[in-house]
Scaffold this motif. Sequence first.
Motif, mmCIF file in Angstrom:
data_model
loop_
_atom_site.group_PDB
_atom_site.id
_atom_site.type_symbol
_atom_site.label_atom_id
_atom_site.label_comp_id
_atom_site.label_asym_id
_atom_site.label_seq_id
_atom_site.Cartn_x
_atom_site.Cartn_y
_atom_site.Cartn_z
ATOM 1 N N ASP A 287 0.815 -1.211 0.000
ATOM 2 C CA ASP A 287 0.000 0.000 0.000
ATOM 3 C C ASP A 287 0.854 1.269 0.000
ATOM 4 O OD1 ASP A 287 0.993 -0.408 2.531
ATOM 5 O OD2 ASP A 287 -0.925 -0.117 3.584
ATOM 6 N N ALA A 288 2.088 1.161 -0.456
ATOM 7 C CA ALA A 288 2.969 2.333 -0.488
ATOM 8 C C ALA A 288 2.529 3.297 -1.584
ATOM 9 C CB ALA A 288 4.412 1.901 -0.730
ATOM 10 N N PRO A 289 2.115 4.514 -1.231
ATOM 11 C CA PRO A 289 1.711 5.478 -2.270
ATOM 12 C C PRO A 289 2.847 5.793 -3.229
ATOM 13 C CG PRO A 289 1.048 6.213 -0.071
ATOM 14 C CD PRO A 289 1.970 5.061 0.129
ATOM 15 N N SER A 290 4.090 5.723 -2.740
ATOM 16 C CA SER A 290 5.226 6.079 -3.585
ATOM 17 C C SER A 290 5.354 5.147 -4.787
ATOM 18 C CB SER A 290 6.520 6.044 -2.765
ATOM 19 O OG SER A 290 6.791 4.726 -2.300
ATOM 20 N N ALA A 291 5.003 3.868 -4.605
ATOM 21 C CA ALA A 291 5.125 2.922 -5.711
ATOM 22 C C ALA A 291 4.193 3.297 -6.855
ATOM 23 C CB ALA A 291 4.845 1.511 -5.222
ATOM 24 N N GLU A 292 2.950 3.648 -6.523
ATOM 25 C CA GLU A 292 2.004 4.057 -7.567
ATOM 26 C C GLU A 292 2.442 5.359 -8.225
ATOM 27 O OE1 GLU A 292 -0.400 2.155 -8.690
ATOM 28 O OE2 GLU A 292 0.283 0.667 -7.229
ATOM 29 N N GLU A 293 2.968 6.274 -7.429
ATOM 30 C CA GLU A 293 3.453 7.528 -7.994
ATOM 31 C C GLU A 293 4.622 7.278 -8.946
ATOM 32 O OE1 GLU A 293 2.405 10.723 -7.902
ATOM 33 O OE2 GLU A 293 0.608 9.831 -6.994
ATOM 34 N N GLN A 294 5.498 6.376 -8.562
ATOM 35 C CA GLN A 294 6.633 6.071 -9.439
ATOM 36 C C GLN A 294 6.171 5.454 -10.756
ATOM 37 O OE1 GLN A 294 9.542 4.304 -6.184
ATOM 38 N NE2 GLN A 294 10.690 4.933 -7.996
ATOM 39 N N MET A 295 5.186 4.586 -10.673
ATOM 40 C CA MET A 295 4.671 3.975 -11.897
ATOM 41 C C MET A 295 4.067 5.039 -12.824
ATOM 42 S SD MET A 295 5.378 0.783 -11.854
ATOM 43 C CE MET A 295 4.328 0.301 -13.208
ATOM 44 N N LYS A 296 3.357 6.006 -12.248
ATOM 45 C CA LYS A 296 2.782 7.082 -13.055
ATOM 46 C C LYS A 296 3.882 7.921 -13.709
ATOM 47 C CE LYS A 296 -1.445 7.551 -10.280
ATOM 48 N NZ LYS A 296 -2.193 8.414 -9.327
ATOM 49 N N ARG A 297 4.931 8.187 -12.961
ATOM 50 C CA ARG A 297 6.030 8.976 -13.528
ATOM 51 C C ARG A 297 6.740 8.198 -14.627
ATOM 52 N NH1 ARG A 297 7.643 10.154 -7.698
ATOM 53 N NH2 ARG A 297 6.394 11.981 -7.136
ATOM 54 N N PHE A 298 6.833 6.889 -14.470
ATOM 55 C CA PHE A 298 7.456 6.082 -15.519
ATOM 56 C C PHE A 298 6.615 6.113 -16.796
ATOM 57 C CE2 PHE A 298 8.599 1.973 -17.577
ATOM 58 C CZ PHE A 298 9.947 2.242 -17.777
ATOM 59 N N ASP A 299 5.301 6.052 -16.629
ATOM 60 C CA ASP A 299 4.419 6.163 -17.798
ATOM 61 C C ASP A 299 4.605 7.512 -18.490
ATOM 62 O OD1 ASP A 299 3.370 3.645 -17.423
ATOM 63 O OD2 ASP A 299 1.612 4.340 -16.310
ATOM 64 N N GLU A 300 4.758 8.565 -17.695
ATOM 65 C CA GLU A 300 4.999 9.890 -18.271
ATOM 66 C C GLU A 300 6.337 9.909 -19.013
ATOM 67 O OE1 GLU A 300 4.853 13.790 -19.468
ATOM 68 O OE2 GLU A 300 3.236 12.466 -18.764
ATOM 69 N N ALA A 301 7.359 9.257 -18.440
ATOM 70 C CA ALA A 301 8.666 9.186 -19.098
ATOM 71 C C ALA A 301 8.552 8.459 -20.434
ATOM 72 C CB ALA A 301 9.671 8.484 -18.197
ATOM 73 N N ARG A 302 7.769 7.410 -20.474
ATOM 74 C CA ARG A 302 7.584 6.668 -21.727
ATOM 75 C C ARG A 302 6.944 7.570 -22.788
ATOM 76 N NH1 ARG A 302 5.098 0.762 -20.466
ATOM 77 N NH2 ARG A 302 5.425 0.606 -22.721
ATOM 78 N N ARG A 303 5.993 8.398 -22.371
ATOM 79 C CA ARG A 303 5.356 9.304 -23.326
ATOM 80 C C ARG A 303 6.357 10.329 -23.864
ATOM 81 N NH1 ARG A 303 0.886 8.590 -19.808
ATOM 82 N NH2 ARG A 303 1.542 10.332 -18.482
ATOM 83 N N VAL A 304 7.198 10.855 -22.974
ATOM 84 C CA VAL A 304 8.195 11.834 -23.405
ATOM 85 C C VAL A 304 9.155 11.210 -24.417
ATOM 86 C CG1 VAL A 304 10.145 13.253 -22.651
ATOM 87 C CG2 VAL A 304 8.051 13.187 -21.273
ATOM 88 N N VAL A 305 9.582 10.009 -24.123
ATOM 89 C CA VAL A 305 10.519 9.319 -25.006
ATOM 90 C C VAL A 305 9.874 9.034 -26.362
ATOM 91 C CG1 VAL A 305 11.803 7.159 -25.337
ATOM 92 C CG2 VAL A 305 11.891 8.346 -23.131
ATOM 93 N N ARG A 306 8.635 8.571 -26.353
ATOM 94 C CA ARG A 306 7.937 8.311 -27.622
ATOM 95 C C ARG A 306 7.746 9.592 -28.428
ATOM 96 N NH1 ARG A 306 4.626 4.694 -24.627
ATOM 97 N NH2 ARG A 306 3.064 6.342 -24.444
ATOM 98 N N ASN A 307 7.390 10.661 -27.742
ATOM 99 C CA ASN A 307 7.181 11.943 -28.432
ATOM 100 C C ASN A 307 8.465 12.465 -29.064
ATOM 101 O OD1 ASN A 307 4.472 11.938 -27.767
ATOM 102 N ND2 ASN A 307 4.738 13.231 -25.955
ATOM 103 N N ALA A 308 9.598 12.004 -28.531
ATOM 104 C CA ALA A 308 10.890 12.407 -29.105
ATOM 105 C C ALA A 308 11.261 11.536 -30.300
ATOM 106 C CB ALA A 308 11.972 12.339 -28.042
ATOM 107 N N GLY A 309 10.385 10.612 -30.663
ATOM 108 C CA GLY A 309 10.640 9.756 -31.815
ATOM 109 C C GLY A 309 11.451 8.517 -31.506
ATOM 110 N N LEU A 310 11.625 8.200 -30.188
ATOM 111 C CA LEU A 310 12.394 7.021 -29.786
ATOM 112 C C LEU A 310 11.447 5.923 -29.344
ATOM 113 C CD1 LEU A 310 15.108 8.914 -27.732
ATOM 114 C CD2 LEU A 310 15.453 7.815 -29.950
ATOM 115 N N GLU A 311 11.754 4.690 -29.714
ATOM 116 C CA GLU A 311 10.875 3.559 -29.393
ATOM 117 C C GLU A 311 11.682 2.421 -28.760
ATOM 118 O OE1 GLU A 311 7.691 3.237 -29.518
ATOM 119 O OE2 GLU A 311 7.133 5.092 -30.566
#
Length: 413
Positions: free
Chosen positions: A205-229
């Motif tokens: 039930d650690a809130p930090s784990a869910e927050e980290q997962m959300k930030r990782f999803d955001e990182a994936r979007r940034v990377v994709r938007n930069a044209g990297l896959e």
Amino acid sequence: MFSTSTQVTFAVSRVADIIKTVATITTGKLIRSATRPTWAEVSLSFLRQNFRIVQQHVGPAVNVCAVVKADAYGHGAVECSLALEAEGAKWLGVTSLDEAIPLREAEVKIRILLMTGFWRGEEEEIVRLDLTPTVWEPWQIESLDRAAALLGVSRHPVHLKVDTGMGRLGAALEDLPAICSLLTNAHHLSLEGLSTHLASSEVLDAPSAEEQMKRFDEARRVVRNAGLEPTLNHVANTSAAISRRQSWNNLVRPGLALYGYYLPFQRAGREVSGGKWRLAVKPVLTWKTRILAIRDVGSNHALGYGGTYVTKGPTRVAVLPVGYADGLNRGLSNRGRVIVREHYAPIVGRISMDLTLADITGIPGVEVGDEVILLGSSDGLNVDAREHAELASTIPYEILCAISKRVPRRYNN
């Protein structure tokens, strides 16, 4: 009946015979007998079985990067890596170049991920040995690109690490666009993977784990938007691989589970049990020694440094040739136990550098040279790294990694 005076039993000839039998080390053409009958047995068959269990748990669509850093958590990285490769592992994870070199020298051919980056000046060797470095800083990308170009490598794979909240290594989210631009313009590199690491994956039930997962999803979007896959995305260590399916992506990085352990899961500050949070892995390492001497002492007799244990009656004490220089945690003093002739025997007195005392009073037939289990199982009895960790207020990782180099490892299949 015990005498109130101290009596010592020390069967020199028998111990010498035992040492020759159980502790022979072969080095090239030279065969010599070890002088201390303390050793660790590593079951490569259990290691391979544990790998299969993890792979079956996450399914065939998820790659398993078998973590063998810290000398495979004290089990021996070369031997474990060869066994894992034979079992079908496609990836190994190590800390740094110096851990990867012995694996390549042993002709380990599968992919090796350098999980904590590299030092300046190591770039060419990384490319030459076909290692996959983790990067997150501009200089790492620039120097690797130059090294790959120098060695004529068209595209050397790298994995980009993102700091999603652990605060150790990785690019901050706000720095990702600039890092992605560098990767796009690095003509001799390819971004193969994107990763992060969870700080509290065993706390359900650690809130930090869910927050980290959300930030990782955001990182994936940034990377994709930069044209990297990147083709590989990885977050999960052992605890997350067991408990957080949403963290698996298409690669997990188990370490401790391969060696037969995992941290207890917690919710609301309490340990959570139940089949859902279990993985049927078996401890790979058994740690043994043999009784060096037996002492019969009377009551009110202080034992060990500082006299922290005083006998309450006539006591038979086994002296074991193992101590904290071998990795036996000093926190087990007057708290831990060993297994002797299918009986538990408590550790008494302080564990010293080279010697440990165990109370064998009432255990029938104990003799000098008898085998003693420090970590392992026998006839339904069990002392494992988790028990040591709880008694010493630490974690199983430290217990295993602390077993020192002067404890020879013996491998069996």
